[in-house]
Design a protein around this motif. Structure first.
Motif, mmCIF file in Angstrom:
data_model
loop_
_atom_site.group_PDB
_atom_site.id
_atom_site.type_symbol
_atom_site.label_atom_id
_atom_site.label_comp_id
_atom_site.label_asym_id
_atom_site.label_seq_id
_atom_site.Cartn_x
_atom_site.Cartn_y
_atom_site.Cartn_z
ATOM 1 N N GLU A 6 0.832 -1.203 0.000
ATOM 2 C CA GLU A 6 0.000 0.000 0.000
ATOM 3 C C GLU A 6 0.871 1.260 0.000
ATOM 4 O OE1 GLU A 6 -0.427 -2.527 2.240
ATOM 5 O OE2 GLU A 6 -2.236 -3.408 1.340
ATOM 6 N N GLN A 7 1.920 1.260 0.815
ATOM 7 C CA GLN A 7 2.807 2.421 0.872
ATOM 8 C C GLN A 7 3.586 2.577 -0.419
ATOM 9 O OE1 GLN A 7 2.929 4.827 3.373
ATOM 10 N NE2 GLN A 7 3.993 5.845 1.696
ATOM 11 N N SER A 8 4.002 1.466 -0.991
ATOM 12 C CA SER A 8 4.711 1.513 -2.262
ATOM 13 C C SER A 8 3.812 2.101 -3.354
ATOM 14 C CB SER A 8 5.169 0.115 -2.658
ATOM 15 O OG SER A 8 5.857 0.149 -3.882
ATOM 16 N N ALA A 9 2.535 1.690 -3.374
ATOM 17 C CA ALA A 9 1.582 2.233 -4.352
ATOM 18 C C ALA A 9 1.355 3.720 -4.111
ATOM 19 C CB ALA A 9 0.265 1.471 -4.294
ATOM 20 N N ALA A 10 1.271 4.125 -2.857
ATOM 21 C CA ALA A 10 1.083 5.541 -2.524
ATOM 22 C C ALA A 10 2.308 6.359 -2.936
ATOM 23 C CB ALA A 10 0.799 5.710 -1.033
ATOM 24 N N ARG A 12 4.405 5.609 -5.349
ATOM 25 C CA ARG A 12 4.385 5.664 -6.818
ATOM 26 C C ARG A 12 3.394 6.727 -7.278
ATOM 27 N NH1 ARG A 12 2.797 3.629 -11.747
ATOM 28 N NH2 ARG A 12 4.381 2.487 -12.887
ATOM 29 N N GLN A 13 2.210 6.752 -6.660
ATOM 30 C CA GLN A 13 1.186 7.737 -7.036
ATOM 31 C C GLN A 13 1.668 9.161 -6.746
ATOM 32 O OE1 GLN A 13 -1.713 6.942 -8.722
ATOM 33 N NE2 GLN A 13 -1.667 9.145 -9.053
ATOM 34 N N ALA A 14 2.394 9.330 -5.659
ATOM 35 C CA ALA A 14 2.935 10.659 -5.335
ATOM 36 C C ALA A 14 3.890 11.130 -6.432
ATOM 37 C CB ALA A 14 3.644 10.632 -3.984
ATOM 38 N N LEU A 15 4.686 10.232 -6.967
ATOM 39 C CA LEU A 15 5.583 10.582 -8.069
ATOM 40 C C LEU A 15 4.801 10.942 -9.333
ATOM 41 C CD1 LEU A 15 8.310 7.864 -7.472
ATOM 42 C CD2 LEU A 15 8.708 10.342 -7.432
ATOM 43 N N VAL A 16 3.764 10.178 -9.629
ATOM 44 C CA VAL A 16 2.934 10.460 -10.807
ATOM 45 C C VAL A 16 2.241 11.812 -10.655
ATOM 46 C CG1 VAL A 16 0.915 9.714 -12.138
ATOM 47 C CG2 VAL A 16 2.615 8.027 -11.410
ATOM 48 N N ASP A 17 1.690 12.076 -9.477
ATOM 49 C CA ASP A 17 1.010 13.356 -9.237
ATOM 50 C C ASP A 17 1.980 14.528 -9.352
ATOM 51 O OD1 ASP A 17 -1.352 11.966 -8.811
ATOM 52 O OD2 ASP A 17 -1.218 12.056 -6.622
ATOM 53 N N ALA A 18 3.174 14.376 -8.803
ATOM 54 C CA ALA A 18 4.184 15.433 -8.898
ATOM 55 C C ALA A 18 4.575 15.659 -10.355
ATOM 56 C CB ALA A 18 5.413 15.078 -8.062
ATOM 57 N N ALA A 19 4.750 14.575 -11.101
ATOM 58 C CA ALA A 19 5.101 14.692 -12.520
ATOM 59 C C ALA A 19 3.980 15.366 -13.298
ATOM 60 C CB ALA A 19 5.412 13.317 -13.103
ATOM 61 N N ALA A 20 2.737 15.014 -12.998
ATOM 62 C CA ALA A 20 1.601 15.620 -13.705
ATOM 63 C C ALA A 20 1.595 17.135 -13.520
ATOM 64 C CB ALA A 20 0.289 15.011 -13.218
ATOM 65 N N LYS A 21 1.870 17.587 -12.326
ATOM 66 C CA LYS A 21 1.904 19.025 -12.035
ATOM 67 C C LYS A 21 3.100 19.693 -12.720
ATOM 68 C CE LYS A 21 2.466 22.162 -8.091
ATOM 69 N NZ LYS A 21 3.829 22.632 -8.233
ATOM 70 N N LEU A 22 4.283 19.157 -12.500
ATOM 71 C CA LEU A 22 5.498 19.788 -13.022
ATOM 72 C C LEU A 22 5.572 19.751 -14.545
ATOM 73 C CD1 LEU A 22 8.103 18.571 -10.371
ATOM 74 C CD2 LEU A 22 7.129 20.874 -10.627
ATOM 75 N N ARG A 50 10.266 1.956 -9.748
ATOM 76 C CA ARG A 50 8.821 2.203 -9.805
ATOM 77 C C ARG A 50 8.335 2.390 -11.240
ATOM 78 N NH1 ARG A 50 10.067 4.879 -4.837
ATOM 79 N NH2 ARG A 50 8.860 3.963 -3.155
ATOM 80 N N PHE A 51 9.238 2.826 -12.121
ATOM 81 C CA PHE A 51 8.880 3.082 -13.514
ATOM 82 C C PHE A 51 9.951 2.507 -14.420
ATOM 83 C CE2 PHE A 51 7.175 6.430 -10.887
ATOM 84 C CZ PHE A 51 5.839 6.443 -11.263
#
Length: 195
Positions: A6-10, A12-22, A50-51
């Protein structure tokens, strides 16, 4: 210490969200993996494992940006009985123009997708198709159709090109010609709503 699934998925999602913004703020080439990791609260090594590649991250970030944008569109249509006007007022606002990191992925990443190709272009294509479909099923008279006609689709494509093109142009001249930028927003809104 071992990280839970669950933490690993969270993470990963934090990285995706940061990338989406930046990426929407500065473009794909304008942002490094270390900046994305830092924005997400990790070290540069947080990306690896993760990617498969930066391309995979960019495509997922584009998907996330489209999901957020489509959710806003759907919510506005539901709230206003299918009336697209309130959504368009927000779309052609100075606030949206000045906050690309939280805004339209087509206006922010369209050129990058055309240049990069591959996974990012595929994600962009899927997102654009979803937008066209949503706009085509909601007619200007407020009716909603399950099976849009070719005319509905042509209207949706015309509206979408006005939206994205207007926003890109307004952003392009916002700093050096703010009055022109504001006129582009107003004119694009009027053209989109028929007022």
């Amino acid at each position: 210490m071992k990280v839970t699934k669950e933490q690993s998925a969270a993470n990963r999602q934090a990285l995706v969200d940061a990338a989406a913004k930046l990426y929407r703020e500065r473009g794909i080439a304008g942002v490094g993996l270390s900046e994305i990791s830092r924005e997400a609260g990790f070290t540069h090594g947080g990306f690896y494992g993760r990617f498969a590649s930066k391309e995979e991250l960019a495509a997922e970030a584009c998907d996330v940006a489209f999901q957020a944008s489509m959710s806003r569109l759907s919510a506005q249509l539901a709230k206003h009985g299918g009336d697209l006007g309130p959504f368009l007022k927000r779309y052609f606002s100075a606030a949206h123009r000045d906050a690309p990191g939280a805004g339209c992925p087509m206006a922010a990443l369209g050129v990058d997708a055309a240049r990069e190709g591959g996974l990012l272009a595929a994600s962009m294509g899927e997102g654009i198709a979803a937008y066209v479909r949503e706009l085509a099923t909601h007619r200007p008279d407020g009716s909603v159709v399950d099976d849009p006609t070719p005319q509905d689709e042509a209207r949706a494509i015309g509206l979408l090109t006005t939206m994205v093109g207007g926003l890109i142009l307004a952003r392009a001249c916002a700093d050096e010609a703010p009055a022109l930028s504001d006129r582009i927003l107003r004119t694009s809104l009027a053209s989109s709503t028929g007022t």
